[in-house]
Design a protein around this motif. Sequence first.
Motif, PDB file in Angstrom:
ATOM      1  N   TYR A  79     -26.030  13.893 -20.130  1.00  0.00           N
ATOM      2  CA  TYR A  79     -25.689  13.304 -18.829  1.00  0.00           C
ATOM      3  C   TYR A  79     -25.364  11.817 -18.977  1.00  0.00           C
ATOM      4  O   TYR A  79     -25.558  11.227 -20.031  1.00  0.00           O
ATOM      5  CB  TYR A  79     -26.841  13.492 -17.838  1.00  0.00           C
ATOM      6  N   GLY A  80     -24.843  11.262 -17.898  1.00  0.00           N
ATOM      7  CA  GLY A  80     -24.684   9.813 -17.835  1.00  0.00           C
ATOM      8  C   GLY A  80     -23.453   9.245 -18.511  1.00  0.00           C
ATOM      9  O   GLY A  80     -23.351   8.043 -18.681  1.00  0.00           O
ATOM     10  N   ILE A  84     -16.941  10.281 -16.319  1.00  0.00           N
ATOM     11  CA  ILE A  84     -16.721  11.571 -15.666  1.00  0.00           C
ATOM     12  C   ILE A  84     -16.676  11.418 -14.144  1.00  0.00           C
ATOM     13  O   ILE A  84     -17.249  10.492 -13.574  1.00  0.00           O
ATOM     14  CB  ILE A  84     -17.755  12.648 -16.069  1.00  0.00           C
ATOM     15  N   SER A  85     -15.991  12.354 -13.511  1.00  0.00           N
ATOM     16  CA  SER A  85     -15.809  12.278 -12.065  1.00  0.00           C
ATOM     17  C   SER A  85     -17.068  12.743 -11.334  1.00  0.00           C
ATOM     18  O   SER A  85     -17.969  13.330 -11.932  1.00  0.00           O
ATOM     19  CB  SER A  85     -14.644  13.173 -11.657  1.00  0.00           C
ATOM     20  N   LYS A  89     -19.975  15.522 -12.353  1.00  0.00           N
ATOM     21  CA  LYS A  89     -21.407  15.225 -12.283  1.00  0.00           C
ATOM     22  C   LYS A  89     -22.147  16.307 -11.513  1.00  0.00           C
ATOM     23  O   LYS A  89     -23.236  16.718 -11.884  1.00  0.00           O
ATOM     24  CB  LYS A  89     -21.638  13.864 -11.612  1.00  0.00           C
ATOM     25  N   LYS A  90     -21.516  16.766 -10.431  1.00  0.00           N
ATOM     26  CA  LYS A  90     -22.102  17.827  -9.616  1.00  0.00           C
ATOM     27  C   LYS A  90     -22.233  19.098 -10.454  1.00  0.00           C
ATOM     28  O   LYS A  90     -23.250  19.782 -10.414  1.00  0.00           O
ATOM     29  CB  LYS A  90     -21.203  18.087  -8.404  1.00  0.00           C
ATOM     30  N   ASP A  91     -21.158  19.399 -11.202  1.00  0.00           N
ATOM     31  CA  ASP A  91     -21.156  20.570 -12.088  1.00  0.00           C
ATOM     32  C   ASP A  91     -22.328  20.499 -13.054  1.00  0.00           C
ATOM     33  O   ASP A  91     -23.034  21.469 -13.271  1.00  0.00           O
ATOM     34  CB  ASP A  91     -19.867  20.603 -12.926  1.00  0.00           C
ATOM     35  N   ILE A  96     -27.521  22.454 -15.195  1.00  0.00           N
ATOM     36  CA  ILE A  96     -28.902  22.183 -15.608  1.00  0.00           C
ATOM     37  C   ILE A  96     -29.890  22.863 -14.664  1.00  0.00           C
ATOM     38  O   ILE A  96     -30.861  23.476 -15.101  1.00  0.00           O
ATOM     39  CB  ILE A  96     -29.182  20.655 -15.606  1.00  0.00           C
ATOM     40  N   GLU A  97     -29.624  22.742 -13.378  1.00  0.00           N
ATOM     41  CA  GLU A  97     -30.545  23.306 -12.401  1.00  0.00           C
ATOM     42  C   GLU A  97     -30.621  24.819 -12.520  1.00  0.00           C
ATOM     43  O   GLU A  97     -31.698  25.408 -12.441  1.00  0.00           O
ATOM     44  CB  GLU A  97     -30.133  22.892 -10.982  1.00  0.00           C
ATOM     45  N   THR A  98     -29.445  25.445 -12.728  1.00  0.00           N
ATOM     46  CA  THR A  98     -29.407  26.895 -12.882  1.00  0.00           C
ATOM     47  C   THR A  98     -30.302  27.320 -14.043  1.00  0.00           C
ATOM     48  O   THR A  98     -31.018  28.313 -13.968  1.00  0.00           O
ATOM     49  CB  THR A  98     -27.959  27.359 -13.150  1.00  0.00           C
ATOM     50  N   TYR A  99     -30.263  26.529 -15.102  1.00  0.00           N
ATOM     51  CA  TYR A  99     -31.079  26.883 -16.269  1.00  0.00           C
ATOM     52  C   TYR A  99     -32.569  26.624 -16.002  1.00  0.00           C
ATOM     53  O   TYR A  99     -33.421  27.475 -16.284  1.00  0.00           O
ATOM     54  CB  TYR A  99     -30.608  26.110 -17.509  1.00  0.00           C
TER      55      TYR A  99
END
Length: 194
Positions: A79-80, A84-85, A89-91, A96-99
């Motif tokens: 990240y970070g 990146i757009s 970032k949302k993607d 990560i959250e899905t995992y």
Amino acid sequence: MEIKQAEFIISAVKREQYPKDQLPEIAFVGRSNVGKSSIINALTNRKKLVKVSGTPGKTRLINFFLINDNSYFVDLPGYGYAKISKEQKKDWGKIIETYLKNRNPLKKVVLLLDCRRIPNEDDILMYNWIKHYGYNCMIISTKSDKLNRSELSKSENTIRKTLKLQENEKISFYSSLKKAGTEELLDKIFSEVI
Ligand SMILES: Nc1nc2c(ncn2[C@@H]2O[C@H](COP(=O)(O)OP(=O)(O)O)[C@@H](O)[C@H]2O)c(=O)[nH]1
Ligand SMILES: [Mg+2]
């Protein structure tokens, strides 16, 4: 402990692609360029298991590596990366959250922090996310060859203060370049996992 076998299994985008064999998983996460690919290569004693310093911020996949036929290293997207757009970032957040959500085999998350940098907002968020989901968090400060002893001690204090670590939460320092203390570090990584 020693890693005798490391095998790339899959780059997953969707949950359905994650391994289904329920072997314990150890996930690695950190800021882009922190040295995540390098440390996975160093720990597995493989030069090119993971590609080092490709275009940062481009990896949107979760890579699973089977370790010693009894566990997985899970390489989460870094990240970070500045360029990146917002959309990307949302993607990243979604991936990560899905995992992290309800990942039963996940036994530990290794949060990587560059010893020369003060943990930033993203690092703090990541740390709090790991805790929020109730996972065991291990902190490894990378590129320790770049600092001397007293600088490393200062770096440790900075990390402790910034992340508000409890006394029982330890920080390990490691250099993927020097690879000193690899077996001991692996002992710590795998403790309470297998
Ligand atoms: N000096 C030093 N450089 C490192 C170390 N680990 C990684 N690097 C360098 O840091 C850069 C980013 O490494 P990489 O593993 O690709 O980081 P990632 O983006 O987190 O996967 C590369 O130029 C590496 O050679 C280390 O332990 N010591
Ligand atoms: Mg990488």
